[in-house]
Design a protein around this motif. Sequence first.
Motif, PDB file in Angstrom:
ATOM      1  N   LEU A   1       0.873  -1.178   0.044  1.00 31.01           N
ATOM      2  CA  LEU A   1       0.157  -0.166  -0.018  1.00 31.01           C
ATOM      3  C   LEU A   1       0.864   1.168   0.026  1.00 31.01           C
ATOM      4  CD1 LEU A   1      -2.555   1.579   0.446  1.00 31.01           C
ATOM      5  CD2 LEU A   1      -2.375   1.158   3.008  1.00 31.01           C
ATOM      6  N   TRP A   2       0.635   2.044  -1.056  1.00 25.92           N
ATOM      7  CA  TRP A   2       1.305   3.371  -1.158  1.00 25.92           C
ATOM      8  C   TRP A   2       0.285   4.527  -0.787  1.00 25.92           C
ATOM      9  CZ3 TRP A   2       5.114   3.981  -5.654  1.00 25.92           C
ATOM     10  CH2 TRP A   2       6.232   3.093  -5.254  1.00 25.92           C
ATOM     11  N   THR A   3       0.769   5.477   0.111  1.00 21.56           N
ATOM     12  CA  THR A   3      -0.114   6.573   0.281  1.00 21.56           C
ATOM     13  C   THR A   3       0.560   7.812  -0.144  1.00 21.56           C
ATOM     14  OG1 THR A   3      -1.042   5.262   2.394  1.00 21.56           O
ATOM     15  CG2 THR A   3      -1.440   7.728   2.183  1.00 21.56           C
TER      16      THR A   3
ATOM     17  N   GLU B   1      -5.886  12.455   0.426  1.00 17.99           N
ATOM     18  CA  GLU B   1      -5.280  11.241   0.804  1.00 17.99           C
ATOM     19  C   GLU B   1      -5.445  10.331  -0.164  1.00 17.99           C
ATOM     20  OE1 GLU B   1      -4.126   9.121   4.960  1.00 17.99           O
ATOM     21  OE2 GLU B   1      -6.327   8.339   4.067  1.00 17.99           O
TER      22      GLU B   1
ATOM     23  N   LYS C   1      -4.590   6.458  -1.706  1.00 20.15           N
ATOM     24  CA  LYS C   1      -4.227   5.245  -1.351  1.00 20.15           C
ATOM     25  C   LYS C   1      -3.990   4.200  -2.576  1.00 20.15           C
ATOM     26  CE  LYS C   1      -5.349   5.292   3.401  1.00 20.15           C
ATOM     27  NZ  LYS C   1      -5.702   4.397   4.660  1.00 20.15           N
TER      28      LYS C   1
ATOM     29  N   TYR D   1      -3.175   0.569  -3.920  1.00 26.50           N
ATOM     30  CA  TYR D   1      -2.864  -1.005  -3.282  1.00 26.50           C
ATOM     31  C   TYR D   1      -2.257  -1.617  -4.689  1.00 26.50           C
ATOM     32  CZ  TYR D   1      -6.388   0.652  -0.061  1.00 26.50           C
ATOM     33  OH  TYR D   1      -6.823   1.255   1.021  1.00 26.50           O
TER      34      TYR D   1
ATOM     35  N   TYR E   1      -7.312   1.354  -5.771  1.00 29.31           N
ATOM     36  CA  TYR E   1      -6.878   2.626  -5.343  1.00 29.31           C
ATOM     37  C   TYR E   1      -8.266   3.424  -4.567  1.00 29.31           C
ATOM     38  CZ  TYR E   1      -9.624   4.495  -9.302  1.00 29.31           C
ATOM     39  OH  TYR E   1     -10.725   4.628 -10.137  1.00 29.31           O
TER      40      TYR E   1
ATOM     41  N   TYR F   1      -9.176   7.541  -2.514  1.00 28.08           N
ATOM     42  CA  TYR F   1      -8.928   8.441  -1.940  1.00 28.08           C
ATOM     43  C   TYR F   1     -10.120   9.305  -1.140  1.00 28.08           C
ATOM     44  CZ  TYR F   1     -11.476   9.786  -6.239  1.00 28.08           C
ATOM     45  OH  TYR F   1     -12.415   9.910  -7.410  1.00 28.08           O
TER      46      TYR F   1
END
Length: 103
Positions: free
Chosen positions: A59-61, A82, A84, A86, A96, A98
């Motif tokens: 997971l990148w944020t 924000e 996110k 995946y 994804y 947000y």
Amino acid sequence: MGRAAALLGLLLLTTACSSNPYLEQTLKPAAQRHETKEWFQKEWGEPGGKSSCMRGGELWTYYRIAGGTRRFLGGINPNDCEIKLYFDKKGQLDDYSYSGCSP
């Protein structure tokens, strides 16, 4: 009790249906092409956070400022967005989400 439940339902429906057309223009095609982590790093830069997912991916944020509201005495209160992403085990975008990203 019924009125409170109806208001809560309306709030959830409004929140769930809100989307950002600018983000969707980028994220939806990227998800359909299964873009890689490398692609996002090149196009969006280093994410604000990375963590492992239980299902084996990552997971990148990302955190961005997306518009804002005017203050009473001048200036702007920024909207914190924000995003996110995946990624699956192969490092490809799987999904994804947000929040706080009003257009």
